[in-house]
Scaffold this motif. Structure first.
Motif: not given
Length: 486
Positions: A118-120, A130-135, A149-153
């Motif tokens: 569960d992402a929450g 210096a990048g960003t993350g997403t769940v 779960i992912s990252t960018s930059s």
């Protein structure tokens, strides 16, 4: 004189009754009959195709027969008119990450309202990046929930840490199996992603350390067999966190299963492989880990009991659509027996038989097909094979109503008894094809090609035998007519 004595109307009636009597007792070709599929001369045409079912519920069964079951467009369970080619090396193919398995998301088991997928329940720490993350919550297949779960930059030297900590394992930590079922959706060049099991003072064990994109990975490692790392006291004392660390570049990971409690691994099934190079296949257990990609099993029932209530999505199996499994209205035999056959055109044979077989791939929402080909194996020697004709796109048109222009003569493709023929390798979903065989048959073959109790008959006796009620009625009417006349 008879006409004069009877009168015009009576004479006409007598003529009609006599004509009917002659017609019903005259030698004739048989009406359509049922084919005896156990006969040596029965056709062996089949559509060979890989069938992908949108879902297979293991509760329907795990045998080859059960794999024929699917959910029809109206929601009812139905069966494919085909059989699984179990002679294929490992006929059942799917991804472990497309299995709706109750236990995948059950950890921690003592908290019914908490799940590691569960992402929450996850937090992210981007302080070292210096990048960003997403769940986020996602599905890998209908009803198969996961956490992405992912990252960018991110670039070299960056590290993003994602943490799930709403659980606590305080005993037998070394005996527990660290389990992860996931897709590495993408992995940029230079990236490293790790899954860590962390104790209360910062010691951890790294279960996954990878840098490639791959789907359908299963990792199951007993924690006591993994080296301890980290900043704690050097002793792995408990399990308080799961961490996913993405370093030096970007990655996208989807976990459908995570566990830190089980003391035994999932049984992932068996395969057939030539492990010693002797040309023979041996049965091999997949083991505790699977490196990813579609898995192919020798049988579904080799999966462990924990999968007994699972729903496998996009299960693919090689199947054969045969005339024997088709409906009775899709197969017909017509036999002809008369004096000209035995003494004239085909000496030594009792007569001819024409066999029709209709085959099609069902157009159903939950079924997909690939590599379809209509193949055949010649069932009689070439001396007995008069012709083979093929018609495609004829829908459910009655065999006798298929136009002459629809038939293509493919007899030249048949070279001898037992030879294999590819009749059509461009079969499409919903396309209906008919094969029409004409044989000359010996007495035993002629009698054996029709099923016991099949309708119709052949020759003079066949015409009479099949019309006894009608003949009897005509004779009785004629007798009554003549008695009245007299």
């Amino acid at each position: 004189m008879i006409r004069e004595r009877l009168g015009g109307r009576a004479f006409a009636m007598l003529t009609l009754l006599t004509a009917l009597l002659v017609a019903t007792t005259a030698p004739a070709a048989a009406a359509g009959q049922s084919l005896n599929w156990s006969a040596d001369t029965a056709p062996q045409a089949q559509t060979e195709v890989d069938v992908t079912k949108a879902v297979h519920n293991m509760a329907w069964g795990q045998s080859a027969e059960a794999v024929r079951t699917y959910e029809g467009d109206d929601g009812s369970l139905t069966e494919v008119e085909a059989e699984v080619n179990t002679s294929a090396q490992n006929p059942y193919t799917f991804h472990y990450t497309e299995v709706n398995h109750t236990d995948y998301g059950a950890f921690p088991h003592d908290k019914s309202d908490v799940s590691a997928i569960d992402a929450g329940e996850w937090t992210k720490d981007m302080s070292g990046s210096a990048g960003t993350g997403t769940v986020e919550n996602v599905e890998t297949a209908p009803g198969v929930e996961g956490v992405r779960i992912s990252t960018s930059s991110q670039s070299s030297g960056d590290a993003a840490t994602f943490t799930f900590s709403n659980f606590s394992v305080t005993s037998d930590e070394d005996k527990r199996f660290a389990q992860a079922v996931y897709n590495a959706n993408s992995a940029d060049s230079g990236v490293t992603y790790e899954l860590r099991y962390v104790d209360s003072d910062g010691d951890y064990k790294t279960v996954v350390s990878n840098s490639t994109a791959v789907d359908g990975v299963v990792t199951q490692e007993q924690l006591g067999n993994i080296a301890t790392e980290g900043s704690g006291d050097g002793t792995f004392d408990d399990i308080q966190q799961l961490q996913i660390v993405v370093s030096d570049a970007d990655a996208s990971l989807t976990f459908v299963g995570l566990n830190a409690e089980k003391m035994s691994p999932y049984d992932l099934g068996d395969q057939q492989k030539d492990t010693d190079g002797d040309g023979s296949l041996e049965t091999v257990d997949i083991g505790e880990d699977y490196a990813g990609g579609a898995v192919s099993l020798r049988a579904l029932d080799t999966l462990g009991s924990s999968f007994s209530d699972a729903r496998i999505h996009d299960l693919t199996a090689p199947m054969e659509f045969t005339g024997e499994l088709a409906g009775s209205e899709d197969v017909m035999v017509e036999r002809t027996e008369d004096e000209s056959v035995e003494s004239g055109n085909y000496p030594g044979y009792k007569g001819t038989a024409t066999v029709y077989v209709r085959l099609s791939l069902p157009d159903a929402y939950d079924l997909a097909f690939s590599g379809a080909a209509l193949t055949d194996t010649q069932s009689v020697n070439s001396d007995r094979l008069i012709s083979v004709e093929y018609a495609e796109g004829v829908s459910d048109t009655e065999f006798g109503n298929i136009s002459d222009g629809s038939w293509t003569d493919v007899t030249g493709s048949y070279s001898g008894e037992g030879s294999s023929v590819t009749v059509d390798d461009t079969i499409q979903v919903g396309q209906t094809s008919v094969l029409k065989y004409t044989y000359k048959l010996t007495p035993d073959q002629f009698d054996n090609i029709v099923a016991q109790g099949g309708s119709g008959g052949s020759g003079a006796m066949g015409g009479l035998g099949n019309n006894i009620p009608l003949v009897g009625g005509i004779i009785a009417t004629l007798a009554a007519f003549l008695k009245r006349l007299s």
